[in-house]
Design a protein around this motif. Structure first.
Motif, short mmCIF file in Angstrom:
data_model
loop_
_atom_site.label_atom_id
_atom_site.label_comp_id
_atom_site.label_asym_id
_atom_site.label_seq_id
_atom_site.Cartn_x
_atom_site.Cartn_y
_atom_site.Cartn_z
N UNK A 135 65.19 -14.35 60.78
CA UNK A 135 65.03 -12.96 61.18
C UNK A 135 63.61 -12.74 61.69
N UNK A 136 63.51 -12.17 62.87
CA UNK A 136 62.21 -11.90 63.48
C UNK A 136 61.86 -10.44 63.22
N UNK A 137 60.68 -10.22 62.70
CA UNK A 137 60.20 -8.87 62.46
C UNK A 137 59.49 -8.39 63.73
N UNK A 138 60.04 -7.37 64.38
CA UNK A 138 59.43 -6.92 65.64
C UNK A 138 58.06 -6.28 65.44
N UNK A 142 51.45 -6.38 64.56
CA UNK A 142 51.11 -5.11 65.20
C UNK A 142 50.46 -4.24 64.14
N UNK A 143 49.33 -3.67 64.49
CA UNK A 143 48.61 -2.86 63.53
C UNK A 143 49.33 -1.53 63.35
N UNK A 144 49.54 -1.18 62.13
CA UNK A 144 50.24 0.07 61.81
C UNK A 144 49.31 1.26 61.97
#
Length: 160
Positions: A135-138, A142-144
């Motif tokens: 499963x790839x976490x999109x 990426x900074x929240x």
């Protein structure tokens, strides 16, 4: 055959009947356990998690019942062998040895089915771990916006 008083004969018959009924109860519990394990196997293959959990809880309850019966059977078996109740066997009753043989056969089947279910579950867990790894976490790397340090006020001015 030795001469027995009626009280001794009655005691032997009572021991024999009680021991036989306990063995039959245990045999029925093992049959029930085997059915639950067989149903659990199909639910594992279907990947029905809720049913697997329900079958596991039912399985635990049956195992506790079998353990309780075994605690009663062991002293009863000692009484059975020490009282020579084995020498008395009514014509219409199933011999204790055949019940014990069937019980041993059921125990072997239960162990085999349990091992089969365990290996199915292990394979299922490995499959799930593989799927989870794929499963790839999109949002990865990426900074929240919630993790940012924004300037916040330090003082509050209150005027009256």
């Amino acid at each position: 055959m030795e001469n027995l008083t009626q009280a001794e004969l009655d005691e032997r018959v009572a021991i024999l009947k009680r021991f036989r009924s306990l063995l039959e109860q245990q045999r029925n519990k093992f049959r029930e356990y085997l059915k639950v394990l067989e149903m659990q196997e199909s639910k594992i293959s279907e990947e029905d998690a809720d049913s697997i959990i329900a079958h596991t809880e039912l399985e635990e309850q049956i195992v506790r019942n079998i353990g309780s019966l075994q605690k009663v059977i062991e002293p009863m078996q000692a009484m059975y062998t020490s009282s020579n109740a084995a020498t008395y066997n009514p014509q219409d009753a199933i011999p204790i040895s055949s019940i014990q043989n069937e019980l041993a056969r059921l125990q072997t089947q239960v162990l085999a089915q349990n091992e089969k279910n365990r290996s199915l579950l292990k394979a299922h867990i490995v499959n799930l771990k593989t799927q989870m790894a794929m499963i790839k976490n999109p949002y990865r790397n990426i900074k929240s916006i919630y993790a940012e340090n924004t300037a916040q006020g330090n003082m509050v001015q209150i005027e009256a």
